[in-house]
Design a protein around this motif. Sequence first.
Motif, PDB file in Angstrom:
ATOM      1  N   TRP A   1       0.859  -1.186   0.000  1.00  0.00           N
ATOM      2  CA  TRP A   1       0.000   0.000   0.000  1.00  0.00           C
ATOM      3  C   TRP A   1       0.890   1.229   0.000  1.00  0.00           C
ATOM      4  O   TRP A   1       1.486   1.583   0.998  1.00  0.00           O
ATOM      5  N   TRP A   2       1.002   1.859  -1.166  1.00  0.00           N
ATOM      6  CA  TRP A   2       1.842   3.043  -1.363  1.00  0.00           C
ATOM      7  C   TRP A   2       3.240   2.908  -0.759  1.00  0.00           C
ATOM      8  O   TRP A   2       3.585   3.557   0.219  1.00  0.00           O
ATOM      9  N   HIS A   3       3.954   1.967  -1.363  1.00  0.00           N
ATOM     10  CA  HIS A   3       5.398   1.812  -1.152  1.00  0.00           C
ATOM     11  C   HIS A   3       5.777   1.148   0.177  1.00  0.00           C
ATOM     12  O   HIS A   3       6.952   1.065   0.486  1.00  0.00           O
TER      13      HIS A   3
ATOM     14  N   PRO B   1      -0.253  17.248  -2.744  1.00  0.00           N
ATOM     15  CA  PRO B   1       0.481  16.138  -2.103  1.00  0.00           C
ATOM     16  C   PRO B   1       0.219  14.770  -2.754  1.00  0.00           C
ATOM     17  O   PRO B   1      -0.377  13.902  -2.133  1.00  0.00           O
ATOM     18  N   HIS B   2       0.641  14.603  -4.000  1.00  0.00           N
ATOM     19  CA  HIS B   2       0.471  13.343  -4.740  1.00  0.00           C
ATOM     20  C   HIS B   2      -0.991  12.859  -4.609  1.00  0.00           C
ATOM     21  O   HIS B   2      -1.260  11.773  -4.101  1.00  0.00           O
ATOM     22  N   LEU B   3      -1.882  13.707  -5.073  1.00  0.00           N
ATOM     23  CA  LEU B   3      -3.318  13.380  -4.968  1.00  0.00           C
ATOM     24  C   LEU B   3      -3.757  12.404  -6.047  1.00  0.00           C
ATOM     25  O   LEU B   3      -4.862  11.856  -5.969  1.00  0.00           O
ATOM     26  N   GLY B   4      -2.887  12.233  -7.068  1.00  0.00           N
ATOM     27  CA  GLY B   4      -3.164  11.399  -8.254  1.00  0.00           C
ATOM     28  C   GLY B   4      -4.405  10.530  -8.215  1.00  0.00           C
ATOM     29  O   GLY B   4      -5.423  10.828  -8.819  1.00  0.00           O
ATOM     30  N   ILE B   5      -4.333   9.449  -7.469  1.00  0.00           N
ATOM     31  CA  ILE B   5      -5.418   8.465  -7.523  1.00  0.00           C
ATOM     32  C   ILE B   5      -6.405   8.598  -6.373  1.00  0.00           C
ATOM     33  O   ILE B   5      -7.277   7.754  -6.219  1.00  0.00           O
ATOM     34  N   LYS B   6      -6.205   9.583  -5.541  1.00  0.00           N
ATOM     35  CA  LYS B   6      -6.898   9.521  -4.252  1.00  0.00           C
ATOM     36  C   LYS B   6      -8.387   9.876  -4.327  1.00  0.00           C
ATOM     37  O   LYS B   6      -8.808  10.973  -3.975  1.00  0.00           O
TER      38      LYS B   6
ATOM     39  N   ALA C   1      -7.228   0.748 -12.564  1.00  0.00           N
ATOM     40  CA  ALA C   1      -7.864   1.450 -11.446  1.00  0.00           C
ATOM     41  C   ALA C   1      -7.433   2.909 -11.354  1.00  0.00           C
ATOM     42  O   ALA C   1      -8.207   3.764 -10.936  1.00  0.00           O
ATOM     43  N   VAL C   2      -6.188   3.189 -11.750  1.00  0.00           N
ATOM     44  CA  VAL C   2      -5.648   4.529 -11.473  1.00  0.00           C
ATOM     45  C   VAL C   2      -5.829   5.544 -12.606  1.00  0.00           C
ATOM     46  O   VAL C   2      -5.669   6.739 -12.398  1.00  0.00           O
ATOM     47  N   SER C   3      -6.173   5.059 -13.809  1.00  0.00           N
ATOM     48  CA  SER C   3      -6.015   5.955 -14.961  1.00  0.00           C
ATOM     49  C   SER C   3      -6.982   7.142 -14.953  1.00  0.00           C
ATOM     50  O   SER C   3      -6.573   8.272 -15.205  1.00  0.00           O
TER      51      SER C   3
ATOM     52  N   SER D   1      -8.700   8.598 -12.399  1.00  0.00           N
ATOM     53  CA  SER D   1      -8.500   9.562 -11.315  1.00  0.00           C
ATOM     54  C   SER D   1      -7.211  10.355 -11.516  1.00  0.00           C
ATOM     55  O   SER D   1      -7.161  11.557 -11.231  1.00  0.00           O
ATOM     56  N   THR D   2      -6.162   9.706 -12.042  1.00  0.00           N
ATOM     57  CA  THR D   2      -4.905  10.437 -12.255  1.00  0.00           C
ATOM     58  C   THR D   2      -5.064  11.453 -13.395  1.00  0.00           C
ATOM     59  O   THR D   2      -4.560  12.577 -13.317  1.00  0.00           O
ATOM     60  N   ALA D   3      -5.787  11.052 -14.440  1.00  0.00           N
ATOM     61  CA  ALA D   3      -6.040  11.997 -15.540  1.00  0.00           C
ATOM     62  C   ALA D   3      -6.874  13.182 -15.036  1.00  0.00           C
ATOM     63  O   ALA D   3      -6.631  14.332 -15.404  1.00  0.00           O
TER      64      ALA D   3
ATOM     65  N   SER E   1       3.509  12.697 -13.175  1.00  0.00           N
ATOM     66  CA  SER E   1       4.184  11.398 -13.312  1.00  0.00           C
ATOM     67  C   SER E   1       4.963  11.058 -12.036  1.00  0.00           C
ATOM     68  O   SER E   1       4.392  10.490 -11.104  1.00  0.00           O
ATOM     69  N   ARG E   2       6.207  11.439 -11.987  1.00  0.00           N
ATOM     70  CA  ARG E   2       7.018  11.268 -10.782  1.00  0.00           C
ATOM     71  C   ARG E   2       7.940  12.478 -10.671  1.00  0.00           C
ATOM     72  O   ARG E   2       8.428  12.973 -11.691  1.00  0.00           O
ATOM     73  N   GLY E   3       8.222  12.889  -9.431  1.00  0.00           N
ATOM     74  CA  GLY E   3       9.063  14.060  -9.213  1.00  0.00           C
ATOM     75  C   GLY E   3      10.385  14.014  -9.964  1.00  0.00           C
ATOM     76  O   GLY E   3      10.748  14.976 -10.663  1.00  0.00           O
TER      77      GLY E   3
ATOM     78  N   SER F   1      -0.042  -1.119  -5.198  1.00  0.00           N
ATOM     79  CA  SER F   1      -1.310  -0.381  -5.192  1.00  0.00           C
ATOM     80  C   SER F   1      -1.456   0.617  -6.336  1.00  0.00           C
ATOM     81  O   SER F   1      -2.555   1.032  -6.647  1.00  0.00           O
ATOM     82  N   GLY F   2      -0.373   1.034  -6.967  1.00  0.00           N
ATOM     83  CA  GLY F   2      -0.520   1.990  -8.070  1.00  0.00           C
ATOM     84  C   GLY F   2       0.020   1.418  -9.368  1.00  0.00           C
ATOM     85  O   GLY F   2       0.248   0.209  -9.482  1.00  0.00           O
ATOM     86  N   VAL F   3       0.249   2.316 -10.327  1.00  0.00           N
ATOM     87  CA  VAL F   3       0.789   1.838 -11.596  1.00  0.00           C
ATOM     88  C   VAL F   3       2.317   1.930 -11.615  1.00  0.00           C
ATOM     89  O   VAL F   3       2.994   1.075 -12.174  1.00  0.00           O
ATOM     90  N   GLY F   4       2.875   2.973 -10.972  1.00  0.00           N
ATOM     91  CA  GLY F   4       4.330   3.177 -11.002  1.00  0.00           C
ATOM     92  C   GLY F   4       5.049   2.159 -10.130  1.00  0.00           C
ATOM     93  O   GLY F   4       4.704   1.975  -8.970  1.00  0.00           O
ATOM     94  N   MET F   5       6.060   1.506 -10.707  1.00  0.00           N
ATOM     95  CA  MET F   5       6.805   0.466  -9.979  1.00  0.00           C
ATOM     96  C   MET F   5       8.242   0.914  -9.705  1.00  0.00           C
ATOM     97  O   MET F   5       9.099   0.092  -9.420  1.00  0.00           O
TER      98      MET F   5
END
Length: 326
Positions: A57-59, A290-295, A105-107, A109-111, A242-244, A80-84
């Motif tokens: 769950w988130w890393h 704060p990395h709200l992406g999929i939340k 699941a994430v696409s 909400s992240t978009a 994407s990622r920082g 839990s997400g797409v980024g590995m």
Amino acid sequence: MEQRELPVLLVNEVGSVHGVLEAHVEFLKKHFHLITMKEFLKNKNHWSKKVQAIYLWWHKPIINRELLESLPDLKVIANSGVGMDHLDLKLISSFGVKMANAPHAVSSSTADTGMALLLASARRLVEGNIAVSPDTACFAADWLGDEVSGATLGIIGMGRIGYKVAKRAKAFEMKILYHNRNRRTEEEEQAVGAIYCTKIEDLLQQSDFVMLVVSLTPQTHKLFGKKELELMKPTATLINISRGPVVDQDALVEALQTGVIKAAALDVTYPEPLPRDHPLLKLKNILITPHLGIKTDKATRMITEEAVANILAALNGLPMPNEVFP
Ligand SMILES: O=C(O)C(=O)CO
């Protein structure tokens, strides 16, 4: 009736910052005997030969050699997400452990987050919300923002999420350019009205908004630096969902301070969160979330459902819907 023995699933915690959501526990318990890292460490000898799956769950928990060595029966790790990018896929795979992510699941909400950042930044929603008071000069020219309709959006990374951003941008009557390793089919391009740019430079020079939607890999680490920022229009805004580490943050600070670009809207940074004295937090022309992406409730529920489907497939020797290979 004979009691069915459920496979043991290890999670970091339940219901805290690093824990699976309380609301998902009942669903997980239908399929697994759930144990937390604390329970595992308390009785390691008992659990180590029983754990068959991990739900990250988130890393968390951190997957390192020591943990993998202590779990000889571990068969699968579901992320839990797409980024590995937080996982050493080669190391995990060398232990014969399969891996899965949750791309479907994430696409959406992240978009949505990407589009929300674009709109909020263009129309200064957060600034406006902070400033509003009975004394606000509502019609002052100070509040002029950027018109989204008719503006050009350059999307870098046209995977599932990038494509959903394009769909949303089309509805906002934007002109869409994109750059991706692989070009989309003609039908896919036409469906969202997206124009492919072979060269990233062309996209940067023409776009009013540039959105980063690539995964973090050694190839995309600091993909966006001084050179790329200088190719953007001085009136343009950079959005990162994407990622920082895809962005060279020092170069970004300088570009925002010196007017090389107009603004930035970031859902991701490095580190996360930024330390209190970080120069990015001192700028006025930036919006950071704060990395709200999929939340969203729906996306997080779908992530857990996707993880369960992947874990069960792996434990039953079936093809996993979203297996990720090193
Ligand atoms: O799915 C992921 O990896 C995300 O970070 C979404 O924000």
